[in-house]
Design a protein around this motif. Structure first.
Motif, PDB file in Angstrom:
ATOM      1  N   PRO A   9       0.833  -1.215   0.000  1.00  0.00           N
ATOM      2  CA  PRO A   9       0.000   0.000   0.000  1.00  0.00           C
ATOM      3  C   PRO A   9       0.866   1.264   0.000  1.00  0.00           C
ATOM      4  O   PRO A   9       0.495   2.277  -0.616  1.00  0.00           O
ATOM      5  N   ASN A  10       2.031   1.209   0.671  1.00  0.00           N
ATOM      6  CA  ASN A  10       2.940   2.366   0.681  1.00  0.00           C
ATOM      7  C   ASN A  10       3.365   2.750  -0.729  1.00  0.00           C
ATOM      8  O   ASN A  10       3.435   3.918  -1.088  1.00  0.00           O
ATOM      9  N   VAL A  90      -6.859   1.286   0.031  1.00  0.00           N
ATOM     10  CA  VAL A  90      -5.981   0.598  -0.924  1.00  0.00           C
ATOM     11  C   VAL A  90      -4.553   1.130  -0.787  1.00  0.00           C
ATOM     12  O   VAL A  90      -3.573   0.419  -1.007  1.00  0.00           O
ATOM     13  N   MET A  91      -4.443   2.414  -0.384  1.00  0.00           N
ATOM     14  CA  MET A  91      -3.128   3.061  -0.283  1.00  0.00           C
ATOM     15  C   MET A  91      -2.655   3.159   1.170  1.00  0.00           C
ATOM     16  O   MET A  91      -1.790   3.976   1.492  1.00  0.00           O
ATOM     17  N   GLY A  92      -3.256   2.366   2.043  1.00  0.00           N
ATOM     18  CA  GLY A  92      -2.829   2.368   3.443  1.00  0.00           C
ATOM     19  C   GLY A  92      -3.176   3.649   4.177  1.00  0.00           C
ATOM     20  O   GLY A  92      -2.501   4.029   5.133  1.00  0.00           O
ATOM     21  N   MET A  93      -4.222   4.337   3.730  1.00  0.00           N
ATOM     22  CA  MET A  93      -4.622   5.590   4.373  1.00  0.00           C
ATOM     23  C   MET A  93      -5.945   5.382   5.103  1.00  0.00           C
ATOM     24  O   MET A  93      -6.927   4.959   4.494  1.00  0.00           O
ATOM     25  N   PHE A 113      -7.412  11.318   5.813  1.00  0.00           N
ATOM     26  CA  PHE A 113      -7.017   9.948   5.471  1.00  0.00           C
ATOM     27  C   PHE A 113      -5.511   9.936   5.398  1.00  0.00           C
ATOM     28  O   PHE A 113      -4.915  10.671   4.588  1.00  0.00           O
ATOM     29  N   ARG A 114      -4.885   9.115   6.261  1.00  0.00           N
ATOM     30  CA  ARG A 114      -3.426   9.154   6.282  1.00  0.00           C
ATOM     31  C   ARG A 114      -2.822   7.830   6.721  1.00  0.00           C
ATOM     32  O   ARG A 114      -3.488   7.004   7.360  1.00  0.00           O
ATOM     33  N   PRO A 115      -1.529   7.617   6.375  1.00  0.00           N
ATOM     34  CA  PRO A 115      -0.833   6.446   6.895  1.00  0.00           C
ATOM     35  C   PRO A 115      -0.575   6.651   8.387  1.00  0.00           C
ATOM     36  O   PRO A 115      -0.452   7.799   8.838  1.00  0.00           O
ATOM     37  N   ILE A 116      -0.507   5.560   9.156  1.00  0.00           N
ATOM     38  CA  ILE A 116      -0.317   5.750  10.595  1.00  0.00           C
ATOM     39  C   ILE A 116       0.966   5.124  11.153  1.00  0.00           C
ATOM     40  O   ILE A 116       1.409   5.524  12.215  1.00  0.00           O
ATOM     41  N   ASP A 118       5.008   4.231  11.583  1.00  0.00           N
ATOM     42  CA  ASP A 118       6.264   4.960  11.369  1.00  0.00           C
ATOM     43  C   ASP A 118       6.837   4.708   9.984  1.00  0.00           C
ATOM     44  O   ASP A 118       7.208   5.636   9.275  1.00  0.00           O
ATOM     45  N   ASP A 119       6.921   3.430   9.618  1.00  0.00           N
ATOM     46  CA  ASP A 119       7.570   3.119   8.342  1.00  0.00           C
ATOM     47  C   ASP A 119       6.738   3.636   7.171  1.00  0.00           C
ATOM     48  O   ASP A 119       7.275   4.110   6.172  1.00  0.00           O
ATOM     49  N   ALA A 120       5.419   3.604   7.328  1.00  0.00           N
ATOM     50  CA  ALA A 120       4.552   4.108   6.253  1.00  0.00           C
ATOM     51  C   ALA A 120       4.696   5.625   6.124  1.00  0.00           C
ATOM     52  O   ALA A 120       4.784   6.164   5.019  1.00  0.00           O
ATOM     53  N   LEU A 121       4.750   6.323   7.254  1.00  0.00           N
ATOM     54  CA  LEU A 121       4.921   7.781   7.228  1.00  0.00           C
ATOM     55  C   LEU A 121       6.266   8.146   6.626  1.00  0.00           C
ATOM     56  O   LEU A 121       6.400   9.120   5.891  1.00  0.00           O
ATOM     57  N   ALA A 122       7.289   7.340   6.939  1.00  0.00           N
ATOM     58  CA  ALA A 122       8.625   7.616   6.418  1.00  0.00           C
ATOM     59  C   ALA A 122       8.673   7.343   4.912  1.00  0.00           C
ATOM     60  O   ALA A 122       9.348   8.047   4.164  1.00  0.00           O
TER      61      ALA A 122
END
Ligand code: OOG
Ligand code: NI
Length: 453
Positions: A9-10, A90-93, A113-116, A118-122
């Motif tokens: 998804p990232n 679908v995009m991990g948000m 809608f956002r990633p949550i 650490d690795d996804a945010l990075a």
């Protein structure tokens, strides 16, 4: 052939945010100018401030500096919002936070809608501030019903996007080829349409109730209304915008400039007037799309947020009508009551930090001390501010208003309704404070465990 692996998804979010950026730059050339200015100021800031450059390099943030941080859209119906929830998944948000904008005279409520993780945010922090129009706040029955009828007739998603969302849900992911198709189909939802779906009279009637209602109701889809890159010096970009041909909003929203930045500072260039064709072959204009920049600081605890809200409230009584320079001067003065060293922010539990072992900490034997501040003093542990990843309702209202011609309708106020929002969304919104607190406590646990062997 063996079954193909799914793309993460990232990765899909990363492709989507890049496609969105390219589309928006082509649609709104002034946004491209903003990106160039931000890039220039970021370069100069890094040259001037080697400590900042070093910190960004150690935190692995330099290569992501040019990636957009967020965009925003506004939708008209519950089912549009619920389908967006599935599309962003679908995009991990996922939806984080509930924002009531009715308080500020804007008839919407929103989430991000956002990633949550650490690795996804990075990997790519891209998020979308998503607002749902609240038709129930329109007083006139005829106008409300007219708007509802118009909205009921549109489908903001392509058949291909719907199909790939379902495919993602049933398969548990998308292949490389499906991901590319998904990105291009999903992009269609956010595209600008020069043709309105209504005649000019209907547009004007809705516009007279509130500009935002016309913006949501009269077009085929929820065009992305801005994108927002990250700046390392928001004051400088605000100052240079006019020279670069952009008309900045009057003031920078959020806290003042500080040694330890907190929460979020934002400003924008004002929305452009764009020619629009209405049903019945009549030409007119519509003003909706703009560019924004943001500079983020540390996430605050409930206690820190309370202090922020109190100081901001105090400053608002004194800053009304001031230009940005004076506005910032008053803010800075009032915010002297907000501690401005990392140690004090930690000691007073005003902000969230992530704890890590230092080199010395990794090499030390067993340590019995469990006091984190003492361990920091001994050089075994370091604390990094956790970046605020969310939004601020008062700032958001300021961004909305400067781009909607400053309309304000107090009749909408006092209408927070998180339950209704979640019913429309067909899901819960996550609580942002819980996310930060969990991240902080997980890092504390890990550090102490490692030291106690
Ligand atoms: C959203 C305005 C809020 C922000 O950054 O606070 C926002 C909108 O105008 O639709 O994007
Ligand atoms: Ni924004």
């Amino acid at each position: 052939m063996s079954r193909q692996a799914f793309v993460s998804p990232n990765e899909i979010r990363d492709r989507f945010s890049k496609a969105m950026s390219a589309m928006y730059q082509a649609e709104v050339p002034q946004y491209e100018t903003l990106l160039e200015l931000v890039d220039q100021v970021n370069k100069e800031t890094l040259e001037r401030d080697s400590a900042l450059a070093e910190r960004l390099a150690t935190h692995d943030e330099l290569n992501r500096l040019g990636v957009e941080r967020h965009g925003a859209i506004r939708v008209g119906t519950a089912s549009e919002l619920a389908t967006l929830r599935r599309l962003f998944a679908v995009m991990g948000m996922v939806p984080v936070g509930y924002y009531d904008l009715s308080e500020a005279g804007v008839p919407v409520h929103s989430t991000a809608f956002r990633p949550i993780n650490d690795d996804a945010l990075a990997y790519n922090p891209f998020r979308v501030f998503t607002s749902l129009l609240r038709l129930e706040l329109i007083e006139s029955d005829t106008l409300r019903e007219r708007a509802a009828t118009i909205l009921a007739e549109r489908d903001i998603f392509t058949p291909g996007a719907r199909e790939l969302i379902s495919c993602h849900e049933s398969q548990g992911g998308l292949t490389d080829e499906e991901a590319d198709r998904f990105v291009s189909e999903a992009l269609e939802t956010f595209r600008w349409h020069q043709d309105a779906t209504v005649d000019l009279d209907t547009y004007e009637a809705l516009h007279a109730e509130h500009r935002l209602i016309a913006d949501v109701v009269c077009f085929r889809g929820p065009h992305i209304n801005h994108l927002t890159p990250r700046t390392l010096d928001i004051d400088e970009v605000q100052r240079r915008m006019p020279q670069a041909g952009m008309n900045p909003k009057e003031v920078i929203e959020g806290p003042p400039r500080r040694d330890c930045p907190i929460l979020l500072r934002q400003t924008s260039f004002k929305a452009l007037e764009e020619s629009t064709r209405f049903v019945g072959e009549r030409q007119g204009t519509h003003t909706a799309r703009f560019g924004e920049i943001e500079q983020r600081g540390v996430a605050l605890t409930a206690k820190g947020r309370e202090l922020y809200d109190r100081l901001l409230g105090e400053s608002r009584r004194q800053t009304a009508g001031l230009d940005n320079t004076e506005h910032q001067r008053v803010l800075t003065e009032i915010f002297t009551d907000f501690p401005d060293t990392e140690a004090e922010l930690r000691r007073q539990k005003l902000a969230f930090f992530e704890y890590r072992l230092t080199e010395a900490g990794r090499n030390s034997g067993k340590v019995s001390d469990t006091n984190l501040e003492a361990l920091i003093e001994q050089g075994l542990v370091e604390a990094r501010p956790i970046t605020y990843e969310d939004f601020l309702p008062i700032s958001a209202a300021g961004i909305f208003q400067s781009n909607l011609g400053g309309d304000n309708n107090e009749a909408y106020a006092g209408n927070a309704n998180r339950d209704a929002f979640e019913a429309s969304l067909e899901g819960k919104v996550l609580d942002e404070l819980t996310l930060y607190a969990e991240r902080e406590s997980a890092s504390c646990r890990a550090v102490l465990q490692a030291l106690q062997g």
